[in-house]
Design a protein around this motif. Sequence first.
Motif, PDB file in Angstrom:
ATOM      1  N   LEU A 100      12.914 -18.814  34.365  1.00 19.46           N
ATOM      2  CA  LEU A 100      12.656 -20.172  34.830  1.00 19.46           C
ATOM      3  C   LEU A 100      12.912 -20.358  36.318  1.00 19.46           C
ATOM      4  CD1 LEU A 100      11.934 -23.114  34.143  1.00 19.46           C
ATOM      5  CD2 LEU A 100      14.359 -23.481  33.668  1.00 19.46           C
ATOM      6  N   LEU A 101      13.931 -19.723  36.851  1.00 22.17           N
ATOM      7  CA  LEU A 101      14.289 -19.914  38.255  1.00 22.17           C
ATOM      8  C   LEU A 101      13.791 -18.797  39.169  1.00 22.17           C
ATOM      9  CD1 LEU A 101      17.903 -21.284  37.730  1.00 22.17           C
ATOM     10  CD2 LEU A 101      15.802 -22.579  38.132  1.00 22.17           C
ATOM     11  N   GLU A 102      13.005 -17.873  38.619  1.00 20.88           N
ATOM     12  CA  GLU A 102      12.447 -16.795  39.435  1.00 20.88           C
ATOM     13  C   GLU A 102      11.202 -17.289  40.164  1.00 20.88           C
ATOM     14  OE1 GLU A 102      11.700 -13.176  37.261  1.00 20.88           O
ATOM     15  OE2 GLU A 102      13.524 -13.456  36.099  1.00 20.88           O
ATOM     16  N   PRO A 103      10.988 -16.814  41.391  1.00 22.20           N
ATOM     17  CA  PRO A 103       9.801 -17.260  42.127  1.00 22.20           C
ATOM     18  C   PRO A 103       8.525 -16.581  41.650  1.00 22.20           C
ATOM     19  CG  PRO A 103      11.062 -15.715  43.453  1.00 22.20           C
ATOM     20  CD  PRO A 103      11.852 -15.961  42.188  1.00 22.20           C
ATOM     21  N   SER A 104       7.443 -17.292  41.788  1.00 22.21           N
ATOM     22  CA  SER A 104       6.103 -16.749  41.605  1.00 22.21           C
ATOM     23  C   SER A 104       5.577 -16.477  43.008  1.00 22.21           C
ATOM     24  CB  SER A 104       5.223 -17.795  40.911  1.00 22.21           C
ATOM     25  OG  SER A 104       3.871 -17.610  41.252  1.00 22.21           O
ATOM     26  N   VAL A 105       5.084 -15.277  43.260  1.00 23.82           N
ATOM     27  CA  VAL A 105       4.579 -14.939  44.589  1.00 23.82           C
ATOM     28  C   VAL A 105       3.106 -14.548  44.478  1.00 23.82           C
ATOM     29  CG1 VAL A 105       4.829 -13.432  46.596  1.00 23.82           C
ATOM     30  CG2 VAL A 105       6.861 -14.167  45.329  1.00 23.82           C
ATOM     31  N   LEU A 106       2.279 -15.255  45.237  1.00 26.16           N
ATOM     32  CA  LEU A 106       0.836 -14.994  45.270  1.00 26.16           C
ATOM     33  C   LEU A 106       0.430 -14.667  46.703  1.00 26.16           C
ATOM     34  CD1 LEU A 106      -0.374 -17.999  43.094  1.00 26.16           C
ATOM     35  CD2 LEU A 106      -0.101 -15.616  42.365  1.00 26.16           C
ATOM     36  N   ARG A 107      -0.576 -13.827  46.830  1.00 24.56           N
ATOM     37  CA  ARG A 107      -1.092 -13.463  48.151  1.00 24.56           C
ATOM     38  C   ARG A 107      -2.499 -14.019  48.312  1.00 24.56           C
ATOM     39  NH1 ARG A 107       2.557 -10.380  46.454  1.00 24.56           N
ATOM     40  NH2 ARG A 107       4.008  -9.228  47.727  1.00 24.56           N
ATOM     41  N   PHE A 108      -2.744 -14.583  49.484  1.00 23.97           N
ATOM     42  CA  PHE A 108      -4.038 -15.192  49.779  1.00 23.97           C
ATOM     43  C   PHE A 108      -4.500 -14.791  51.172  1.00 23.97           C
ATOM     44  CE2 PHE A 108      -2.042 -18.221  46.814  1.00 23.97           C
ATOM     45  CZ  PHE A 108      -3.044 -18.350  45.870  1.00 23.97           C
ATOM     46  N   ARG A 109      -5.732 -15.193  51.444  1.00 25.22           N
ATOM     47  CA  ARG A 109      -6.317 -15.067  52.767  1.00 25.22           C
ATOM     48  C   ARG A 109      -7.004 -16.393  53.067  1.00 25.22           C
ATOM     49  NH1 ARG A 109      -8.076 -10.620  55.896  1.00 25.22           N
ATOM     50  NH2 ARG A 109      -7.614  -9.223  54.182  1.00 25.22           N
ATOM     51  N   VAL A 110      -6.972 -16.818  54.312  1.00 24.61           N
ATOM     52  CA  VAL A 110      -7.640 -18.053  54.722  1.00 24.61           C
ATOM     53  C   VAL A 110      -9.133 -17.761  54.866  1.00 24.61           C
ATOM     54  CG1 VAL A 110      -7.815 -19.847  56.482  1.00 24.61           C
ATOM     55  CG2 VAL A 110      -5.581 -18.832  55.951  1.00 24.61           C
TER      56      VAL A 110
END
Length: 175
Positions: A26-36
């Motif tokens: 529940l308290l762990e981060p979700s990390v996503l990678r993007f490009r503009v």
Amino acid sequence: MNLIFRLLAVAAAAILSALRGRRAGLLEPSVLRFRVWPTDLDINLHMTNARYFSVMDLGRTDLMIRVGLGPAILRNRWQPVLGGATIRYRRSLRPFQRFTLASRVLCWDDRYIFIEHRMETRHGLAALAVVQGAFVGAGGVIPPSKVLAELGSTAASPPVPDAAAALRGQSLTAA
């Protein structure tokens, strides 16, 4: 509508990860990678302010699926909604620039769940936001304790940071 492909990619990756047993805490981060991309730009040729919030929607979607809320949301017909948000822009995001979005649950009270979103580049923090969210069902706002119960948790909320406390103090009915 132009974020539909990003949404499909984020949801598919989160679902596949969950099916492989890689459920996040529940308290762990979700990390996503993007490009503009060019569709993210405003007339100043940097990512438009509204797009930051749209990308953060994707972060919350990933977070909800990864912690295991997907089935409960569908089964109970809950709708995730925002009641408030505060953001601080630090650096512009330029065309084709890569960035990461880290989304994590900060805390909750008897009505809302507070989530932090950090957008970062290799040069540092681009934006930091705190949002006040809730799940709404047929009977109104679902208490976070019931949401946590769907995850098999009775955890107490971490301490409320100042940014979340500022959102808690705002009345949405006093306009």
